[in-house]
Design an enzyme around this catalytic site. Sequence first.
Site, PDB file in Angstrom:
ATOM      1  N   ASN A 144       0.901  -1.156  -0.075  1.00  0.00           N
ATOM      2  CA  ASN A 144       0.027   0.003  -0.033  1.00  0.00           C
ATOM      3  C   ASN A 144       0.838   1.458  -0.006  1.00  0.00           C
ATOM      4  O   ASN A 144       1.484   1.706   1.039  1.00  0.00           O
ATOM      5  CB  ASN A 144      -0.976  -0.064   1.232  1.00  0.00           C
ATOM      6  CG  ASN A 144      -1.831   1.215   1.492  1.00  0.00           C
ATOM      7  OD1 ASN A 144      -1.815   2.045   0.243  1.00  0.00           O
ATOM      8  ND2 ASN A 144      -2.257   1.495   2.602  1.00  0.00           N
ATOM      9  N   LYS A 195       0.243   4.398  -0.575  1.00  0.00           N
ATOM     10  CA  LYS A 195      -0.246   5.658  -0.102  1.00  0.00           C
ATOM     11  C   LYS A 195      -0.060   6.843  -0.959  1.00  0.00           C
ATOM     12  O   LYS A 195      -0.020   6.437  -2.289  1.00  0.00           O
ATOM     13  CB  LYS A 195      -0.080   5.863   1.360  1.00  0.00           C
ATOM     14  CG  LYS A 195      -0.210   4.557   2.243  1.00  0.00           C
ATOM     15  CD  LYS A 195      -0.139   5.029   3.719  1.00  0.00           C
ATOM     16  CE  LYS A 195      -0.065   3.649   4.543  1.00  0.00           C
ATOM     17  NZ  LYS A 195      -0.308   3.716   5.915  1.00  0.00           N
ATOM     18  N   HIS A 206      -9.893   1.491   4.587  1.00  0.00           N
ATOM     19  CA  HIS A 206      -8.659   1.697   5.269  1.00  0.00           C
ATOM     20  C   HIS A 206      -8.747   2.719   6.500  1.00  0.00           C
ATOM     21  O   HIS A 206      -9.326   3.816   6.174  1.00  0.00           O
ATOM     22  CB  HIS A 206      -7.529   2.276   4.460  1.00  0.00           C
ATOM     23  CG  HIS A 206      -6.152   2.229   4.697  1.00  0.00           C
ATOM     24  ND1 HIS A 206      -5.610   3.186   5.647  1.00  0.00           N
ATOM     25  CD2 HIS A 206      -5.114   1.371   4.951  1.00  0.00           C
ATOM     26  CE1 HIS A 206      -4.232   2.920   6.089  1.00  0.00           C
ATOM     27  NE2 HIS A 206      -3.898   1.821   5.522  1.00  0.00           N
ATOM     28  N   GLU A 240      -7.167   5.303   7.125  1.00  0.00           N
ATOM     29  CA  GLU A 240      -6.785   6.534   7.111  1.00  0.00           C
ATOM     30  C   GLU A 240      -8.070   7.186   6.142  1.00  0.00           C
ATOM     31  O   GLU A 240      -8.375   8.346   6.461  1.00  0.00           O
ATOM     32  CB  GLU A 240      -5.546   6.636   6.244  1.00  0.00           C
ATOM     33  CG  GLU A 240      -4.143   6.482   6.962  1.00  0.00           C
ATOM     34  CD  GLU A 240      -3.229   5.818   6.333  1.00  0.00           C
ATOM     35  OE1 GLU A 240      -2.993   5.993   5.063  1.00  0.00           O
ATOM     36  OE2 GLU A 240      -2.245   5.499   7.163  1.00  0.00           O
ATOM     37  N   GLU A 255      -5.642  -4.233  10.713  1.00  0.00           N
ATOM     38  CA  GLU A 255      -4.743  -3.167  10.886  1.00  0.00           C
ATOM     39  C   GLU A 255      -4.898  -2.433  12.131  1.00  0.00           C
ATOM     40  O   GLU A 255      -5.827  -1.421  12.212  1.00  0.00           O
ATOM     41  CB  GLU A 255      -4.506  -2.129   9.490  1.00  0.00           C
ATOM     42  CG  GLU A 255      -4.311  -3.016   8.378  1.00  0.00           C
ATOM     43  CD  GLU A 255      -3.614  -2.040   7.247  1.00  0.00           C
ATOM     44  OE1 GLU A 255      -2.599  -2.167   6.803  1.00  0.00           O
ATOM     45  OE2 GLU A 255      -4.130  -1.002   7.190  1.00  0.00           O
ATOM     46  N   GLY A 257       2.102   2.799  10.648  1.00  0.00           N
ATOM     47  CA  GLY A 257       3.187   3.699  10.463  1.00  0.00           C
ATOM     48  C   GLY A 257       4.012   4.235  11.780  1.00  0.00           C
ATOM     49  O   GLY A 257       4.858   5.405  11.671  1.00  0.00           O
ATOM     50  N   SER A 313       3.051  -1.517  10.312  1.00  0.00           N
ATOM     51  CA  SER A 313       4.599  -1.660  10.803  1.00  0.00           C
ATOM     52  C   SER A 313       4.975  -3.001  10.364  1.00  0.00           C
ATOM     53  O   SER A 313       5.983  -3.624  11.058  1.00  0.00           O
ATOM     54  CB  SER A 313       4.854  -1.234  11.935  1.00  0.00           C
ATOM     55  OG  SER A 313       4.636  -0.099  12.327  1.00  0.00           O
ATOM     56  N   GLY A 349       4.757   1.638   4.463  1.00  0.00           N
ATOM     57  CA  GLY A 349       6.178   2.202   4.656  1.00  0.00           C
ATOM     58  C   GLY A 349       7.409   1.195   4.029  1.00  0.00           C
ATOM     59  O   GLY A 349       7.895   1.599   3.245  1.00  0.00           O
TER      60      GLY A 349
HETATM   61  P1  PGA Z   1       2.706   0.784   7.578  1.00  0.00           P
HETATM   62  O1  PGA Z   1       1.152   1.020   6.981  1.00  0.00           O
HETATM   63  O2  PGA Z   1       3.145  -0.556   7.164  1.00  0.00           O
HETATM   64  O3  PGA Z   1       3.469   1.862   7.029  1.00  0.00           O
HETATM   65  O4  PGA Z   1       2.628   0.743   9.145  1.00  0.00           O
HETATM   66  C1  PGA Z   1       0.221  -0.043   6.715  1.00  0.00           C
HETATM   67  C2  PGA Z   1      -1.199   0.306   6.149  1.00  0.00           C
HETATM   68  O5  PGA Z   1      -1.429   1.493   6.533  1.00  0.00           O
HETATM   69  O6  PGA Z   1      -1.642  -0.390   5.185  1.00  0.00           O
END
Ligand code: PGA
Length: 259
Positions: free
Chosen positions: A10, A12, A101, A103, A173, A179, A218, A240
């Site tokens: 992902n 983003k 998601h 976000e 998640e 993140g 993460s 990330g």
């Molecule tokens: P992250 O994001 O691996 O940076 O924690 C995961 C996600 O939001 O899908």
Amino acid sequence: MNRIPLLVANWKMNLNAGEAAKFARAFRELIAPARADLGQRFEIAIAPAYPALDRLGQALEGSGIGLAAQNVHAEPSGAFTGEISISMLEDLGCRYALIGHSERRRIFGETDLAIQAKAKRLEESPVAPILCVGETLGEREAGSTLEIVARQLDTALDGASHGLASRLVVAYEPIWAIGTGRTATPEIAQTVHAAIRKTLIARLGSIASDTRILYGGSVMPSNARELLSQSDVNGALVGGASLDPESFAKIALASLETP
Ligand code: PGA
């Protein structure tokens, strides 16, 4: 059981079309030694920002690596400025679309009901939903993780058909892990994933024994193998660490080393 691990990048709001094509070239080489296993023992998909979908799709042609979208709108067409329809994703060859998601929920105010509408529309399309669920830190500390996640699933999947159930992917998640560098322990992930599977079976029937439940938050090369070794962790949604071809390749290949 037919739950080959699914690793989804992902990206983003990162990487433009040119950068995505460059990523694809490097990533294909890194994955080449496991080419024969792709689609057999593991599956990979990449969700770039919308403007990179087309170029990335071209750069991945013949690789077996799938294309995914980070979001989609429930309506088929019309006056929805800034939105993208399912058929537009289909046209670009997308295999998956993320829905719900955190976000999108938190920053853009998407509700469980809006997510339900997207899930319903995806029933009629070859694009399969990756439904994201997860609790905040406050909800975890209050001991309500399982309740929150079950509610998110129940609402999003209300009225879901057998057709959707056979293609659905769920991503757990925890918001406190996204993140932050703070990953859920494999035990926490397994506990929540097992509860998710129970909810899915209660709602969708035994077909949900085959539903892939991904962990996200993460995920890194250093923790991927342990997380993916849990029986109900059937892949990962990686933010990330998926922006670098080497680290995403390491994570994807770690899925081949699990029992
Ligand atoms: P992250 O994001 O691996 O940076 O924690 C995961 C996600 O939001 O899908």
